[in-house]
Design an enzyme around this catalytic site. Structure first.
Site, PDB file in Angstrom:
ATOM      1  N   SER A  22       0.848  -1.201   0.000  1.00 67.10           N
ATOM      2  CA  SER A  22       0.000   0.000   0.000  1.00 67.10           C
ATOM      3  C   SER A  22       0.874   1.238   0.000  1.00 67.10           C
ATOM      4  O   SER A  22       2.015   1.198   0.485  1.00 67.10           O
ATOM      5  CB  SER A  22      -0.879  -0.006   1.261  1.00 67.10           C
ATOM      6  OG  SER A  22      -1.510   1.240   1.429  1.00 67.10           O
TER       7      SER A  22
ATOM      8  N   TYR B 173      -0.641   0.269  10.876  1.00 68.63           N
ATOM      9  CA  TYR B 173      -0.943  -0.373   9.579  1.00 68.63           C
ATOM     10  C   TYR B 173       0.183  -0.075   8.578  1.00 68.63           C
ATOM     11  O   TYR B 173       0.654  -0.968   7.867  1.00 68.63           O
ATOM     12  CB  TYR B 173      -2.274   0.180   9.070  1.00 68.63           C
ATOM     13  CG  TYR B 173      -2.699  -0.259   7.683  1.00 68.63           C
ATOM     14  CD1 TYR B 173      -3.282  -1.499   7.468  1.00 68.63           C
ATOM     15  CD2 TYR B 173      -2.534   0.605   6.588  1.00 68.63           C
ATOM     16  CE1 TYR B 173      -3.706  -1.877   6.197  1.00 68.63           C
ATOM     17  CE2 TYR B 173      -2.946   0.226   5.320  1.00 68.63           C
ATOM     18  CZ  TYR B 173      -3.529  -1.015   5.121  1.00 68.63           C
ATOM     19  OH  TYR B 173      -3.937  -1.394   3.869  1.00 68.63           O
TER      20      TYR B 173
HETATM   21  N1  LIG Z   1      -8.940  -0.602   0.785  1.00 67.82           N
HETATM   22  C1  LIG Z   1      -7.851   0.161   0.683  1.00 67.82           C
HETATM   23  O1  LIG Z   1      -7.886   1.418   0.735  1.00 67.82           O
HETATM   24  C2  LIG Z   1      -6.516  -0.509   0.433  1.00 67.82           C
HETATM   25  C3  LIG Z   1      -5.445   0.273  -0.004  1.00 67.82           C
HETATM   26  C4  LIG Z   1      -4.198  -0.332  -0.182  1.00 67.82           C
HETATM   27  C5  LIG Z   1      -4.046  -1.677   0.086  1.00 67.82           C
HETATM   28  N2  LIG Z   1      -5.111  -2.409   0.525  1.00 67.82           N
HETATM   29  C6  LIG Z   1      -4.891  -3.817   0.847  1.00 67.82           C
HETATM   30  O2  LIG Z   1      -5.552  -4.631  -0.098  1.00 67.82           O
HETATM   31  C7  LIG Z   1      -5.940  -5.860   0.517  1.00 67.82           C
HETATM   32  C8  LIG Z   1      -7.425  -6.107   0.246  1.00 67.82           C
HETATM   33  O3  LIG Z   1      -8.146  -5.012   0.756  1.00 67.82           O
HETATM   34  P1  LIG Z   1      -9.710  -4.746   0.488  1.00 67.82           P
HETATM   35  O4  LIG Z   1      -9.886  -3.309   0.150  1.00 67.82           O
HETATM   36  O5  LIG Z   1     -10.242  -5.776  -0.433  1.00 67.82           O
HETATM   37  O6  LIG Z   1     -10.257  -4.961   1.961  1.00 67.82           O
HETATM   38  P2  LIG Z   1     -11.632  -5.583   2.511  1.00 67.82           P
HETATM   39  O7  LIG Z   1     -12.705  -5.504   1.492  1.00 67.82           O
HETATM   40  O8  LIG Z   1     -11.846  -4.934   3.850  1.00 67.82           O
HETATM   41  O9  LIG Z   1     -11.270  -7.120   2.705  1.00 67.82           O
HETATM   42  C9  LIG Z   1     -10.393  -7.559   3.691  1.00 67.82           C
HETATM   43  C10 LIG Z   1     -10.549  -9.055   3.805  1.00 67.82           C
HETATM   44  O10 LIG Z   1      -9.665  -9.555   4.808  1.00 67.82           O
HETATM   45  C11 LIG Z   1     -10.397 -10.510   5.572  1.00 67.82           C
HETATM   46  N3  LIG Z   1      -9.784 -10.741   6.875  1.00 67.82           N
HETATM   47  C12 LIG Z   1      -9.495  -9.838   7.832  1.00 67.82           C
HETATM   48  N4  LIG Z   1      -8.932 -10.456   8.879  1.00 67.82           N
HETATM   49  C13 LIG Z   1      -8.864 -11.779   8.567  1.00 67.82           C
HETATM   50  C14 LIG Z   1      -8.410 -12.936   9.240  1.00 67.82           C
HETATM   51  N5  LIG Z   1      -7.878 -12.875  10.472  1.00 67.82           N
HETATM   52  N6  LIG Z   1      -8.499 -14.125   8.602  1.00 67.82           N
HETATM   53  C15 LIG Z   1      -9.034 -14.215   7.367  1.00 67.82           C
HETATM   54  N7  LIG Z   1      -9.494 -13.162   6.674  1.00 67.82           N
HETATM   55  C16 LIG Z   1      -9.409 -11.966   7.277  1.00 67.82           C
HETATM   56  C17 LIG Z   1     -11.783  -9.912   5.650  1.00 67.82           C
HETATM   57  O11 LIG Z   1     -12.708 -10.846   6.114  1.00 67.82           O
HETATM   58  P3  LIG Z   1     -14.085 -10.367   6.831  1.00 67.82           P
HETATM   59  O12 LIG Z   1     -15.006 -10.004   5.707  1.00 67.82           O
HETATM   60  O13 LIG Z   1     -14.529 -11.550   7.591  1.00 67.82           O
HETATM   61  O14 LIG Z   1     -13.743  -9.187   7.711  1.00 67.82           O
HETATM   62  C18 LIG Z   1     -11.963  -9.510   4.195  1.00 67.82           C
HETATM   63  O15 LIG Z   1     -12.273 -10.638   3.403  1.00 67.82           O
HETATM   64  C19 LIG Z   1      -5.575  -5.717   1.990  1.00 67.82           C
HETATM   65  O16 LIG Z   1      -4.319  -6.300   2.238  1.00 67.82           O
HETATM   66  C20 LIG Z   1      -5.477  -4.221   2.191  1.00 67.82           C
HETATM   67  O17 LIG Z   1      -4.624  -3.877   3.273  1.00 67.82           O
HETATM   68  C21 LIG Z   1      -6.343  -1.866   0.679  1.00 67.82           C
END
Ligand SMILES: NC(=O)c1ccc[n+]([C@@H]2O[C@H](COP(=O)([O-])OP(=O)(O)OC[C@H]3O[C@@H](n4cnc5c(N)ncnc54)[C@H](OP(=O)(O)O)[C@@H]3O)[C@@H](O)[C@H]2O)c1
Length: 246
Positions: free
Chosen positions: A137, A150
């Site tokens: 990120s 984070y």
């Molecule tokens: N969104 C942003 O702004 C952004 C920016 C840069 C990078 N990223 C990175 O991109 C990746 C995907 O993000 P996203 O936007 O798709 O986020 P998201 O929609 O919030 O999805 C996060 C996922 O992680 C799962 N999760 C959390 N804790 C867990 C655990 N202990 N065991 C198994 N699953 C777990 C969640 O499950 P639940 O549904 O059960 O909670 C959900 O499926 C992440 O690594 C995030 O840090 C995101």
């Protein structure tokens, strides 16, 4: 060949699955399997050959290898593994509650290191080419006072991934390291979008484009022009940087 999504309810992983599922066996590994059923049905409608939903808690590190092996048993060799689980966490709480700080560090760094190590090892033993996707990120590029727990995990993960990509060079496994900026989705619900914000489908499109077109490991800024902002970020003096709102 199969597609494995770790974080089966992730917005970004769901969009990647939508773009890649046709004619594939898909495994959704989710902390809340019941919440992944809607996506599973959608992927079947879109032409996935089969969709399995497995229960997966990333914090239980000693289940990681078993999960990857189970995927191979159910769906065959893995052609694409997307490590999309993660939490933003509550920075304010993490500053006084060490268990929460450690939870963020575990999910966003330690568990990623564990799963990426397992995937690299298992996919190297397969016969066909494979790709792994990891999510760094912009938050890890230069840690900010407002989001340093984070941010630090993403900095460490990015460094780990750069080395892992080099270790995979010359093998039939490659690593796609995505470095998105602010993504408007579940993780950022309630937050004001930052400049150059994108949607999960934009991140997915960039990742899938790299998956289908490039045949080697790569690092992607998403959107691409974020790299200019990243260059400027490094120049900002610390007295100004520490006042950045987030
Ligand atoms: N969104 C942003 O702004 C952004 C920016 C840069 C990078 N990223 C990175 O991109 C990746 C995907 O993000 P996203 O936007 O798709 O986020 P998201 O929609 O919030 O999805 C996060 C996922 O992680 C799962 N999760 C959390 N804790 C867990 C655990 N202990 N065991 C198994 N699953 C777990 C969640 O499950 P639940 O549904 O059960 O909670 C959900 O499926 C992440 O690594 C995030 O840090 C995101």
């Amino acid at each position: 060949m199969s597609i494995l999504l770790l974080g089966g309810t992730s917005d970004i992983a769901g969009e990647i699955a939508t773009l890649t599922c046709h004619g594939e066996d898909v495994v959704l590994a989710a902390r809340r399997p019941e919440a992944a059923q809607g996506l599973a049905e959608d992927l079947r409608q879109r032409g996935a050959t089969s969709v399995h939903v497995l229960s997966f808690d990333a914090q239980v590190l000693d289940t990681h290898r078993e999960l990857v092996k189970k995927t191979q048993e159910l769906a065959g060799e893995i052609s694409l593994a997307v490590v999309a689980f993660g939490i933003l966490g509550d920075q304010e709480r993490a500053e006084t509650d060490e268990t929460h700080a450690v939870e963020i560090a575990t999910v966003d760094y330690t568990a990623q290191v564990s799963m990426l190590t397992v995937l690299a090892d298992e996919l190297r033993s397969q016969t066909a080419p494979a790709a792994i996707v990891a999510f760094s990120s912009i938050a890890g590029w230069r840690a900010r006072r407002a989001n340093y727990v984070y941010g630090s995990t993403k900095a460490g993960l990015d460094a780990f991934c750069q080395g892992l990509a080099d270790s995979l060079h010359g093998t039939h496994v490659r690593l796609i390291i995505a470095r998105p900026g602010f993504v408007i989705g579940s993780m950022t619900t309630g937050m004001k979008p930052a400049p150059m914000s994108v949607y999960p489908r934009d991140v997915a499109a960039a990742v899938v484009s790299a998956y289908t077109s490039k045949k080697r490991s790569t690092t992607l800024w998403i959107p691409g022009r974020l790299r200019v902002l990243a260059w400027i970020m490094r120049m900002v003096p610390r007295p100004v940087w520490r006042k950045m709102p987030r």
